[in-house]
Design a protein around this motif. Structure first.
Motif, PDB file in Angstrom:
ATOM      1  N   PRO A  39      46.747  25.538  59.894  1.00  0.00           N
ATOM      2  CA  PRO A  39      45.857  26.423  60.810  1.00  0.00           C
ATOM      3  C   PRO A  39      45.083  25.367  61.358  1.00  0.00           C
ATOM      4  O   PRO A  39      44.888  25.643  62.597  1.00  0.00           O
ATOM      5  CB  PRO A  39      45.285  27.051  59.869  1.00  0.00           C
ATOM      6  N   ALA A  40      44.443  24.428  60.698  1.00  0.00           N
ATOM      7  CA  ALA A  40      43.612  23.282  61.507  1.00  0.00           C
ATOM      8  C   ALA A  40      44.367  22.474  62.887  1.00  0.00           C
ATOM      9  O   ALA A  40      43.670  22.223  63.610  1.00  0.00           O
ATOM     10  CB  ALA A  40      42.930  22.238  60.327  1.00  0.00           C
ATOM     11  N   PHE A  41      45.698  22.029  62.322  1.00  0.00           N
ATOM     12  CA  PHE A  41      46.230  21.148  63.261  1.00  0.00           C
ATOM     13  C   PHE A  41      46.789  22.076  64.530  1.00  0.00           C
ATOM     14  O   PHE A  41      46.749  21.540  65.613  1.00  0.00           O
ATOM     15  CB  PHE A  41      47.490  20.755  62.576  1.00  0.00           C
ATOM     16  N   ALA A  75      51.276  19.964  62.170  1.00  0.00           N
ATOM     17  CA  ALA A  75      50.927  21.094  61.409  1.00  0.00           C
ATOM     18  C   ALA A  75      51.779  21.468  60.284  1.00  0.00           C
ATOM     19  O   ALA A  75      51.800  22.198  59.418  1.00  0.00           O
ATOM     20  CB  ALA A  75      50.542  22.373  62.320  1.00  0.00           C
ATOM     21  N   THR A  76      53.365  20.990  60.748  1.00  0.00           N
ATOM     22  CA  THR A  76      54.523  21.439  59.831  1.00  0.00           C
ATOM     23  C   THR A  76      54.750  20.825  58.618  1.00  0.00           C
ATOM     24  O   THR A  76      55.444  20.850  57.837  1.00  0.00           O
ATOM     25  CB  THR A  76      55.748  21.617  60.779  1.00  0.00           C
ATOM     26  N   LEU A  77      53.859  19.681  58.345  1.00  0.00           N
ATOM     27  CA  LEU A  77      54.116  18.620  57.320  1.00  0.00           C
ATOM     28  C   LEU A  77      53.644  19.227  56.221  1.00  0.00           C
ATOM     29  O   LEU A  77      53.788  18.751  55.161  1.00  0.00           O
ATOM     30  CB  LEU A  77      53.544  17.294  57.860  1.00  0.00           C
ATOM     31  N   ALA A  78      52.814  20.126  56.069  1.00  0.00           N
ATOM     32  CA  ALA A  78      52.173  20.698  54.755  1.00  0.00           C
ATOM     33  C   ALA A  78      52.730  22.040  54.734  1.00  0.00           C
ATOM     34  O   ALA A  78      53.071  22.600  55.636  1.00  0.00           O
ATOM     35  CB  ALA A  78      50.783  20.666  54.829  1.00  0.00           C
ATOM     36  N   TYR A  80      53.148  25.815  54.837  1.00  0.00           N
ATOM     37  CA  TYR A  80      52.572  26.517  55.965  1.00  0.00           C
ATOM     38  C   TYR A  80      53.369  27.652  56.280  1.00  0.00           C
ATOM     39  O   TYR A  80      54.481  27.462  56.641  1.00  0.00           O
ATOM     40  CB  TYR A  80      51.976  25.641  57.040  1.00  0.00           C
ATOM     41  N   ALA A  81      52.820  28.962  55.978  1.00  0.00           N
ATOM     42  CA  ALA A  81      53.705  30.070  56.110  1.00  0.00           C
ATOM     43  C   ALA A  81      53.970  30.312  57.631  1.00  0.00           C
ATOM     44  O   ALA A  81      55.097  30.900  57.956  1.00  0.00           O
ATOM     45  CB  ALA A  81      53.266  31.383  55.722  1.00  0.00           C
ATOM     46  N   GLU A  82      53.171  29.777  58.441  1.00  0.00           N
ATOM     47  CA  GLU A  82      53.801  30.014  60.131  1.00  0.00           C
ATOM     48  C   GLU A  82      54.175  28.576  60.625  1.00  0.00           C
ATOM     49  O   GLU A  82      54.098  28.181  61.946  1.00  0.00           O
ATOM     50  CB  GLU A  82      52.343  30.152  60.861  1.00  0.00           C
ATOM     51  N   ALA A  83      54.772  27.677  59.657  1.00  0.00           N
ATOM     52  CA  ALA A  83      55.270  26.414  60.153  1.00  0.00           C
ATOM     53  C   ALA A  83      56.497  26.673  61.560  1.00  0.00           C
ATOM     54  O   ALA A  83      56.393  26.031  62.420  1.00  0.00           O
ATOM     55  CB  ALA A  83      55.864  25.683  58.996  1.00  0.00           C
ATOM     56  N   HIS A  84      57.233  27.711  61.206  1.00  0.00           N
ATOM     57  CA  HIS A  84      58.310  27.708  62.124  1.00  0.00           C
ATOM     58  C   HIS A  84      57.639  28.228  63.799  1.00  0.00           C
ATOM     59  O   HIS A  84      58.073  27.701  64.690  1.00  0.00           O
ATOM     60  CB  HIS A  84      59.135  29.202  61.834  1.00  0.00           C
TER      61      HIS A  84
END
Length: 326
Positions: A39-41, A75-78, A80-84
């Motif tokens: 979320p922060a990224f 943002a996708t490196l950790a 994260y449910a919303e990575a897609h």
């Protein structure tokens, strides 16, 4: 691993991808846990979209959009449910930036791949850049810039299970077929191929099996993988990108370049970091030794992807590609 440790572990990768180191510290210092990372990224990426919308010139807008693409990808490196969705935002930001900054840039997509072709139409060669386990075409913009500066055309791609395609596809062991379709779509007779992290395996495998690869380089790529040696986070990510634990096990069993390396006819540069902590990618020397035209560059202080040592390898890789393709 807490948020501070995770941010420290990703530091050189993030700065190697081109985000401002001071801003990276400001964003990550406020994280209470690793779950806050995504979320922060994404929020930071959105600030750059706003700056792009308010920019006073198209050049500034394009530069802001490129920065947004970097933050969305990172943002996708950790977990994260919303990575897609973050990957999709990275893809959209890059897609808005490149036509502004480079009117000749062209989106090229096909079965199992998508990406951007950049550079002069009369370039002496075209280089395909293949990402790895959790990287994407938005991560290696500095590498693309180094290749473009040498007069080459560059196609930075997402393949199956990578980048914007990770939400709808999974890894395939025969990546050379994907690259073959890329070469067909680009309409060129031969390519250079650079693979980073797991993309290094994809690149080396493809160079052994696809005769149109005329030059190849790997950066922090595995020579062989052993499932039992992989850290749990890497196993989890592998399972996610491969389509489940069983598929991940089967995929990892394919990652062994010993029988393929002698079949790599193209000039090959293998780049390793001596401080790489990912099992299986700490020693690519056998790949360089077994390949008929292999050369090996080990940077003792380099970490995974060598984001902390770019001057030690990036110019040499660019020259290797340019010299081989000319």
């Amino acid at each position: 691993m807490n948020a501070t440790e995770f941010a420290a572990a990703q530091w050189t990768r993030a700065t190697g991808a081109g985000v401002d180191p001071h801003e990276y510290r400001r964003v990550t210092e406020g994280l209470a846990s690793v779950t806050d990372w995504g979320p922060a990224f994404v929020r930071t990426g959105h600030t750059y979209l706003q700056r792009a919308d308010n920019a006073e010139s198209s050049l500034s807008a394009g530069e802001y959009l490129l920065t947004a693409a970097r933050w969305f990808h990172l943002a996708t490196l950790a977990p994260y449910a919303e990575a897609h969705r973050a990957a999709a935002e990275a893809d959209r930001a890059l897609g808005r930036a490149l036509p502004v900054l480079e009117p000749g840039a062209r989106r090229v997509s096909g079965e199992g791949f998508t990406g951007w072709l950049r550079g002069p139409a009369d370039a002496p060669g075209t280089v395909v850049v293949a990402p790895g386990l959790d990287s994407a075409k938005e991560e290696f913009l500095d590498l693309v810039s180094a290749l473009l500066a040498r007069g080459l055309a560059v196609f930075a791609m997402d393949g199956p299970g990578q980048g914007v395609l990770a939400a709808t596809t999974t890894f395939v062991p025969d990546y050379e077929r994907v690259v073959g379709r890329v070469v067909d779509a680009l309409g060129v007779a031969r390519i250079g191929l650079v693979g980073l992290s797991l993309g290094g395996y994809f690149a080396a495998r493809t160079a052994a099996l696809e005769p149109r690869v005329a030059a190849v380089a790997t950066v922090s790529g595995p020579f062989r993988l052993d499932w039992q040696e992989l850290p749990p986070p890497v196993r989890d990510l592998m399972a996610q990108r491969a389509g489940g634990p069983d598929a991940a096990h089967a995929f990892v069993r394919h990652v062994d370049l010993a029988p393929l390396a002698p079949r790599i006819a193209a000039p090959l540069l293998v780049v390793d970091g001596g401080q790489d902590a990912i099992p299986g990618v700490t020693n690519g020397e056998p790949l360089a030794r077994l390949a008929p035209r292999g050369s090996y560059l080990s940077v003792p202080h380099g970490d995974h992807l060598l984001g902390n040592a770019r001057p030690d390898w990036l110019p040499r890789l660019g020259d290797h590609m340019a010299d081989s393709l000319r």
